[in-house]
Design a protein around this motif. Structure first.
Motif, PDB file in Angstrom:
ATOM      1  N   ARG A 102      -8.236 -44.511 -55.230  1.00 10.85           N
ATOM      2  CA  ARG A 102      -7.848 -44.209 -56.615  1.00 10.85           C
ATOM      3  C   ARG A 102      -8.510 -45.295 -57.445  1.00 10.85           C
ATOM      4  O   ARG A 102      -8.317 -46.724 -57.132  1.00 10.85           O
ATOM      5  CB  ARG A 102      -6.466 -44.072 -56.887  1.00 10.85           C
ATOM      6  CG  ARG A 102      -6.139 -43.447 -58.101  1.00 10.85           C
ATOM      7  CD  ARG A 102      -4.551 -43.417 -58.205  1.00 10.85           C
ATOM      8  NE  ARG A 102      -3.850 -42.554 -57.720  1.00 10.85           N
ATOM      9  CZ  ARG A 102      -3.396 -41.298 -57.887  1.00 10.85           C
ATOM     10  NH1 ARG A 102      -4.123 -40.725 -58.958  1.00 10.85           N
ATOM     11  NH2 ARG A 102      -2.877 -40.479 -57.074  1.00 10.85           N
ATOM     12  N   GLU A 107      -7.373 -42.766 -49.035  1.00  9.11           N
ATOM     13  CA  GLU A 107      -7.429 -41.981 -50.423  1.00  9.11           C
ATOM     14  C   GLU A 107      -7.748 -43.294 -51.140  1.00  9.11           C
ATOM     15  O   GLU A 107      -7.267 -44.504 -50.915  1.00  9.11           O
ATOM     16  CB  GLU A 107      -6.160 -41.875 -50.882  1.00  9.11           C
ATOM     17  CG  GLU A 107      -5.621 -40.525 -50.092  1.00  9.11           C
ATOM     18  CD  GLU A 107      -4.082 -40.537 -50.686  1.00  9.11           C
ATOM     19  OE1 GLU A 107      -3.109 -40.061 -49.818  1.00  9.11           O
ATOM     20  OE2 GLU A 107      -3.499 -40.950 -51.749  1.00  9.11           O
ATOM     21  N   LYS A 157       4.237 -39.501 -47.079  1.00  6.21           N
ATOM     22  CA  LYS A 157       4.721 -39.956 -48.334  1.00  6.21           C
ATOM     23  C   LYS A 157       3.497 -39.965 -49.309  1.00  6.21           C
ATOM     24  O   LYS A 157       3.673 -39.895 -50.620  1.00  6.21           O
ATOM     25  CB  LYS A 157       5.359 -41.395 -48.285  1.00  6.21           C
ATOM     26  CG  LYS A 157       6.925 -41.236 -47.994  1.00  6.21           C
ATOM     27  CD  LYS A 157       7.475 -42.485 -47.612  1.00  6.21           C
ATOM     28  CE  LYS A 157       8.001 -43.430 -48.607  1.00  6.21           C
ATOM     29  NZ  LYS A 157       8.718 -44.504 -48.179  1.00  6.21           N
ATOM     30  N   ASN A 158       2.266 -40.257 -48.841  1.00  2.71           N
ATOM     31  CA  ASN A 158       1.205 -40.574 -49.518  1.00  2.71           C
ATOM     32  C   ASN A 158       0.787 -39.207 -50.417  1.00  2.71           C
ATOM     33  O   ASN A 158       0.365 -39.173 -51.462  1.00  2.71           O
ATOM     34  CB  ASN A 158      -0.048 -40.936 -48.961  1.00  2.71           C
ATOM     35  CG  ASN A 158      -0.465 -42.244 -48.864  1.00  2.71           C
ATOM     36  OD1 ASN A 158       0.687 -43.125 -49.249  1.00  2.71           O
ATOM     37  ND2 ASN A 158      -1.493 -42.703 -48.581  1.00  2.71           N
ATOM     38  N   LYS A 168       6.567 -42.097 -60.541  1.00  6.54           N
ATOM     39  CA  LYS A 168       6.015 -42.109 -59.539  1.00  6.54           C
ATOM     40  C   LYS A 168       6.867 -42.724 -58.291  1.00  6.54           C
ATOM     41  O   LYS A 168       6.347 -43.507 -57.365  1.00  6.54           O
ATOM     42  CB  LYS A 168       4.661 -43.045 -59.583  1.00  6.54           C
ATOM     43  CG  LYS A 168       4.073 -42.482 -60.779  1.00  6.54           C
ATOM     44  CD  LYS A 168       2.957 -41.833 -60.434  1.00  6.54           C
ATOM     45  CE  LYS A 168       1.812 -41.687 -61.777  1.00  6.54           C
ATOM     46  NZ  LYS A 168       1.598 -39.901 -61.842  1.00  6.54           N
ATOM     47  N   ARG A 169       7.965 -42.301 -58.112  1.00  4.21           N
ATOM     48  CA  ARG A 169       8.689 -42.763 -57.179  1.00  4.21           C
ATOM     49  C   ARG A 169       8.981 -41.835 -55.827  1.00  4.21           C
ATOM     50  O   ARG A 169       9.551 -40.887 -56.062  1.00  4.21           O
ATOM     51  CB  ARG A 169      10.364 -43.174 -57.885  1.00  4.21           C
ATOM     52  CG  ARG A 169      11.152 -43.759 -56.808  1.00  4.21           C
ATOM     53  CD  ARG A 169      12.498 -44.354 -57.694  1.00  4.21           C
ATOM     54  NE  ARG A 169      13.291 -44.838 -56.803  1.00  4.21           N
ATOM     55  CZ  ARG A 169      14.463 -45.788 -57.065  1.00  4.21           C
ATOM     56  NH1 ARG A 169      14.759 -45.701 -58.390  1.00  4.21           N
ATOM     57  NH2 ARG A 169      15.092 -46.126 -56.233  1.00  4.21           N
ATOM     58  N   PHE A 180       4.827 -47.258 -58.073  1.00  5.18           N
ATOM     59  CA  PHE A 180       6.169 -47.904 -58.067  1.00  5.18           C
ATOM     60  C   PHE A 180       6.426 -48.130 -56.705  1.00  5.18           C
ATOM     61  O   PHE A 180       6.533 -47.405 -55.557  1.00  5.18           O
ATOM     62  CB  PHE A 180       7.104 -46.822 -58.449  1.00  5.18           C
ATOM     63  CG  PHE A 180       8.643 -47.204 -58.658  1.00  5.18           C
ATOM     64  CD1 PHE A 180       9.084 -47.874 -59.663  1.00  5.18           C
ATOM     65  CD2 PHE A 180       9.231 -46.923 -57.352  1.00  5.18           C
ATOM     66  CE1 PHE A 180      10.402 -48.493 -59.460  1.00  5.18           C
ATOM     67  CE2 PHE A 180      10.654 -47.276 -57.453  1.00  5.18           C
ATOM     68  CZ  PHE A 180      11.204 -48.020 -58.284  1.00  5.18           C
ATOM     69  N   TRP A 238      12.637 -36.623 -48.141  1.00  5.53           N
ATOM     70  CA  TRP A 238      12.079 -37.355 -49.206  1.00  5.53           C
ATOM     71  C   TRP A 238      12.185 -36.724 -50.623  1.00  5.53           C
ATOM     72  O   TRP A 238      11.733 -35.335 -50.476  1.00  5.53           O
ATOM     73  CB  TRP A 238      10.829 -38.220 -49.109  1.00  5.53           C
ATOM     74  CG  TRP A 238      10.882 -38.900 -48.020  1.00  5.53           C
ATOM     75  CD1 TRP A 238      11.141 -40.274 -47.963  1.00  5.53           C
ATOM     76  CD2 TRP A 238      10.734 -38.808 -46.538  1.00  5.53           C
ATOM     77  NE1 TRP A 238      11.088 -40.755 -47.018  1.00  5.53           N
ATOM     78  CE2 TRP A 238      10.821 -39.884 -45.736  1.00  5.53           C
ATOM     79  CE3 TRP A 238      10.330 -37.636 -45.885  1.00  5.53           C
ATOM     80  CZ2 TRP A 238      10.600 -40.175 -44.390  1.00  5.53           C
ATOM     81  CZ3 TRP A 238      10.265 -37.716 -44.693  1.00  5.53           C
ATOM     82  CH2 TRP A 238      10.411 -39.018 -43.956  1.00  5.53           C
ATOM     83  N   LYS A 245       2.737 -38.240 -53.311  1.00 10.07           N
ATOM     84  CA  LYS A 245       2.432 -39.009 -54.642  1.00 10.07           C
ATOM     85  C   LYS A 245       1.413 -38.106 -55.223  1.00 10.07           C
ATOM     86  O   LYS A 245       1.139 -38.226 -56.164  1.00 10.07           O
ATOM     87  CB  LYS A 245       1.999 -40.262 -54.249  1.00 10.07           C
ATOM     88  CG  LYS A 245       3.201 -41.140 -53.984  1.00 10.07           C
ATOM     89  CD  LYS A 245       2.952 -42.604 -53.622  1.00 10.07           C
ATOM     90  CE  LYS A 245       3.870 -42.937 -52.492  1.00 10.07           C
ATOM     91  NZ  LYS A 245       3.400 -44.417 -52.062  1.00 10.07           N
ATOM     92  N   ARG A 246       0.490 -37.321 -54.592  1.00  9.86           N
ATOM     93  CA  ARG A 246      -0.686 -36.806 -55.090  1.00  9.86           C
ATOM     94  C   ARG A 246      -0.540 -35.379 -55.135  1.00  9.86           C
ATOM     95  O   ARG A 246      -1.566 -34.655 -55.792  1.00  9.86           O
ATOM     96  CB  ARG A 246      -1.908 -37.273 -54.395  1.00  9.86           C
ATOM     97  CG  ARG A 246      -2.063 -36.831 -52.869  1.00  9.86           C
ATOM     98  CD  ARG A 246      -3.404 -36.564 -52.264  1.00  9.86           C
ATOM     99  NE  ARG A 246      -3.696 -35.859 -51.213  1.00  9.86           N
ATOM    100  CZ  ARG A 246      -3.314 -36.470 -49.857  1.00  9.86           C
ATOM    101  NH1 ARG A 246      -3.347 -37.612 -49.540  1.00  9.86           N
ATOM    102  NH2 ARG A 246      -3.199 -35.601 -48.722  1.00  9.86           N
TER     103      ARG A 246
END
Lengths: 277, 398
Positions: free
Chosen positions: B104, B102, A270-271, A129-130, B111, A122, A274-275
Motif C-alpha cells: 500500500r 500486498e 485478516k489481511n 480499520k479494526r 489500527f 473475526w 481489511k481490503r
C-alpha cells in the motif's frame, strides 16, 4: 449372564454392521442407507452422503439479499456478498461482506469452521480499520438482526450434530428422508434438536424445523428454487425462515452463484478482511 | 509545499493508473453534530455549545486483479472552535495485491489493538484529538506498507516518510487544557522535524485459541509532551514537543468460550523517561438474555502506565467497567456504557454511546461523557472537569 451375552452379541453385530457400512461408503459400492441398521446409523449415513455430494466445490462466491419482516409485515433489507473456501481436512472458511444498510457497508465477517471444537471468527469494522476477534460461542445469537442465528449461517459440518433417522415420507412431491439432528455443543446451541427433510434422490435439504432448548417449535426454514451448478452442486435460490414464537420472518435470497472461482487461503485471512470493499 | 508533495505524487498515480471502468464506487457520509456542554466553561473564550457538519466521501476503484485506489477526504466545519474546523486526507493510496504480498502506497490508516477503553499500542496514525477525546479518530498517515502473509504469520513493514502533528482544541474549544496548545509551533527533537522518516515492523499470527501481534517502532512519538512557553505577544501556551522514540509493543487476545481476554503492552525508550505501559481485561457475552434477541456484554479492563502523573494520557492506574447491549433489532440498536476509576488520583469518567438506524441511510448517535471526582493530580482530567457533554450526531450515508 444370558442378558450380558445378548448385549455383547448385539454390540458385536452393531460393530460389524457399522464397519460394513463404512466400507460400503468407502468403496461406493452400495447406497449407504441400505446396510444401515439403527436409526442413528441411518441418520448419520444420510448426513455423510449429503456432505459427500457437495465435496469438491473448492471455492464459491454468491450474492445474498436478506429481507427481514416483523409481524406487521414491515421490511428491512440487507445486501451481502458470500465467499466460501473448501478445506479438505477441516470445516470450510467463509467470508460475508456487507453492502447495505450503508452504515455497515464494508463490514465483514470471517469464519473458520472447525469439525470439532469452536469456530474461529473475526469481524472487520471499516470505520476504525479494526479487525475484532469475536467469540464463536454466541452461535445462538441473531445474525444481523435476522431470524437466522449464527449457527444457521455457519458451515453445517457432519461432526456438529448427532443424527437419528425418523421416517421416509413425501415432501415437495418427492420421496424424502426425515431425520433429527442434535447439536453436539448442547451448551451453546439455541436448539435441542432440528428435524430435517431431504429428498432421497439428490440429498437436497427442503425443510428444517428448529426446536428451542425447551423443545418447543421455534422456527421453520424452507428451501426453494434449487438449481444445479457445474453439473454437480445443488443450491437453493431462496431460504425462508419463520419464527413461530414471534411471528417474524427472514427471507434469504442467493444469486450469482459461481463455483470453483479460484479463491485461496489468502482470500480468507485478516489481511483480506481489511481490503474487502 | 513539502506537505503537498506526497499528495501530488499520489494524485499523479491516480491520473496515470490504467482505468478501465471496472469497479468504481463512491460511498461515504455527511454528519450533523451538536454538542451541549453541561457546565459553564472554565477558561475564557470557550463556547458552551457547538454545532458542526462533517463529511467523508470515499472514492474507490478496483482493478480485476484486486489492486485498488482509495481516496477519502474529510472535512469538518465547527461553529465554535476554529481548530476543529479542519480538513484532512484520511486516505489516498494505491493497494497492489500480489499472490505473495500486498503493498500500500500513499496516505492510509492502520489500527493495532484489542482493548475497548484505551488504545495504547496503536501508533501508526496520529490521533485527530479535536474530533474526539476517545482517541479513535485518526489523521491520514503517508506510508509505504508492505504486508507478507505466510503460514507462520503475517509480516508488516512500514516506512513512514512524513509526520502528522496531533490536533488540539483551540482557545475557543472545550475539552482542552487551561493553556491552549499552540499547534503552529511544534518542537521536534530531531532536526528533520516532520520530515523524519519513521519505521515500523510487525509480526502477527492467528491461532485457534487467539490472536497475537508484536511490533517495533522507531521514529517520532505520536504523543507530544506539552511544554509551557511564553509567546512574543505575552500569552503563555503549551508547545507540543515530539521526541524520537524506540518502542516495542504487543497485543494479545485469547478466546475461551464466551470469554475474550485482552492484553496490550508497550515499552518505550526515549531521551526523557523510558516507560512501560499496559492495558487489558476481559469481555464476557450473554447471548439472548431472558429469551430475547438482546446480547449483553460485560467488559472489565485496567490501564497502567509507570510514568504515573507524568503520563500524557489520563489513564495511569485505572480500572474500567463496561456494559454493551446489542438489541439485534432491524434498526441495529446498540448501547455501550463505561465507567473509569483512577486508583491513585481519583477521577472518574462515565461514558455512554447509543446508536440506531432511523432509515436505511440515516443513523443517529447519542453520546455523553461525564467527568467527576477529579483532582489536580491528574492534569488532563482535571483540566476538562467542567466539560461534561452530550453529543448528538445524525449521519446520512450515501
Amino acid at each position: 449372564m444370558e442378558l450380558t451375552n445378548k448385549r455383547q452379541k448385539s454390540q458385536y453385530l452393531r460393530l460389524i454392521t457399522f464397519l460394513l457400512f463404512i466400507l460400503s461408503i468407502v468403496f461406493l459400492q452400495t447406497s449407504p442407507h441400505v446396510l444401515a441398521e439403527t436409526p442413528e446409523d441411518k441418520g448419520l449415513a444420510i448426513a455423510i452422503e449429503a456432505d459427500k455430494r457437495d465435496l469438491g466445490y473448492r471455492s464459491l462466491t454468491a450474492d445474498m439479499l436478506m429481507i427481514l419482516r416483523n409481524k406487521h409485515g414491515q421490511e428491512s433489507k440487507r445486501e451481502m456478498r458470500f465467499r466460501s473456501l473448501e478445506i479438505m481436512d477441516d470445516g470450510d472458511k467463509s467470508l460475508i461482506i456487507f453492502d447495505s444498510p450503508k452504515d455497515v457497508k464494508g463490514t465483514a465477517f470471517l469464519n473458520y469452521t472447525h469439525k470439532v471444537g469452536d469456530d474461529d471468527q473475526w469481524l472487520y469494522l471499516p470505520a476504525l480499520k479494526r479487525v475484532k476477534r469475536i467469540s464463536s460461542r454466541n452461535k445462538s445469537g441473531s445474525f444481523m438482526g435476522s431470524e437466522f442465528a449464527y449457527e444457521d449461517i455457519a458451515g453445517q459440518e457432519i461432526e456438529k450434530y448427532t443424527y437419528n433417522w425418523l421416517r421416509d415420507e413425501e415432501c415437495e412431491g418427492m420421496d424424502c428422508f426425515v431425520m433429527e439432528r442434535y447439536p453436539v455443543d448442547k451448551k451453546n446451541s439455541g436448539y435441542s434438536r432440528q428435524v430435517v427433510w431431504l429428498d432421497r434422490a439428490e440429498y437436497r435439504t427442503w425443510k428444517v424445523e428448529y426446536f428451542d432448548r425447551k423443545d418447543a417449535h421455534l422456527k421453520t426454514l424452507t428451501f426453494s428454487g434449487y438449481e444445479k451448478y457445474n453439473d454437480r452442486f445443488w443450491r437453493a435460490a431462496q431460504l425462508d425462515m419463520v419464527n413461530h414464537q414471534t411471528g417474524k420472518s427472514t427471507e434469504l435470497q442467493f444469486s450469482n452463484y459461481v463455483f470453483n472461482v479460484g479463491l485461496s487461503d489468502a482470500d480468507f485471512n485478516k489481511n483480506s478482511l481489511k481490503r474487502v470493499k | 509545499m513539502k506537505k503537498l508533495l506526497p499528495i501530488a505524487l499520489l494524485l499523479s498515480i491516480f491520473a496515470t493508473w490504467d482505468l478501465p471502468a471496472q469497479a468504481f464506487e463512491i460511498n461515504g457520509y455527511v454528519a450533523l453534530e451538536g454538542r451541549l456542554f453541561m457546565q459553564d466553561s472554565l477558561y475564557i473564550g470557550q463556547e458552551d455549545n457547538n454545532a458542526s457538519i462533517a463529511m467523508a466521501p470515499e472514492f474507490y476503484h478496483e482493478s480485476p486483479s484486486g489492486s485498488s485506489l482509495t481516496f477519502v477526504p474529510f472535512y469538518r466545519a465547527d461553529s465554535a472552535d476554529s481548530e476543529r474546523t479542519h480538513f484532512d486526507i484520511r486516505e489516498l493510496n494505491a493497494l497492489l495485491v500480489h499472490d505473495t504480498f500486498e503493498l500500500r502506497l500513499g496516505i492510509g490508516k492502520v489500527f493495532w489493538g484489542v482493548t475497548e477503553f484505551v488504545h495504547l499500542i496503536d501508533i501508526i496514525n496520529q490521533t485527530d484529538l479535536v474530533e474526539h477525546i476517545d482517541g479513535e479518530e485518526k489523521l491520514g498517515q503517508p506510508m509505504a506498507h508492505l504486508s507478507v502473509p505466510a503460514d507462520w504469520g503475517v509480516l508488516d513493514f512500514f516506512v513512514l516518510p512524513y509526520f502528522r502533528e496531533r490536533t488540539f482544541p483551540g482557545r475557543d474549544g472545550r475539552l482542552r487544557t487551561p493553556l491552549a496548545v499552540d499547534t503552529d509551533n511544534a518542537v521536534y527533537e530531531h532536526s528533520s522535524e516532520e520530515n523524519h522518516v519513521d519505521f515500523a515492523f510487525r509480526y502477527s499470527q492467528i491461532f485457534n485459541f487467539g490472536d497475537i501481534g508484536l511490533y517495533y517502532f522507531k521514529g517520532t512519538s505520536r504523543e507530544p509532551l506539552l511544554i509551557p512557553s511564553v509567546k512574543s505577544n505575552g500569552r503563555t501556551v503549551l508547545l507540543p514537543y515530539y521526541q524520537l522514540i524506540d518502542q516495542v509493543g504487543m497485543d494479545l487476545q485469547l478466546v475461551t468460550g464466551n470469554w475474550l481476554w485482552k492484553l496490550e503492552a508497550l515499552y518505550q525508550d526515549n531521551d526523557t523517561k523510558n516507560y512501560f505501559a499496559s492495558t487489558g481485561g476481559f469481555e464476557y457475552t450473554f447471548v439472548g438474555i431472558g429469551d430475547t434477541m438482546i446480547d449483553l456484554g460485560l467488559i472489565a479492563e485496567f490501564a497502567y502506565d509507570d510514568r504515573d502523573d507524568e503520563a500524557t494520557t489520563p489513564f495511569d492506574e485505572d480500572i474500567f467497567g463496561g456494559l454493551r447491549l446489542g438489541l439485534n433489532d432491524p434498526a441495529g440498536s446498540e448501547l455501550l456504557m463505561g465507567l473509569s476509576y483512577d486508583l491513585d488520583n481519583k477521577g472518574n469518567i462515565f461514558q455512554l454511546e447509543a446508536s440506531r438506524r432511523i432509515t436505511d441511510t440515516i443513523k443517529i448517535f447519542l453520546e455523553s461523557w461525564v467527568f467527576f471526582n477529579t483532582e489536580p493530580g491528574d492534569y488532563y482530567l482535571y483540566s476538562i472537569r467542567d466539560d461534561d457533554f452530550i453529543r448528538l450526531q445524525l449521519f446520512y450515508y450515501f
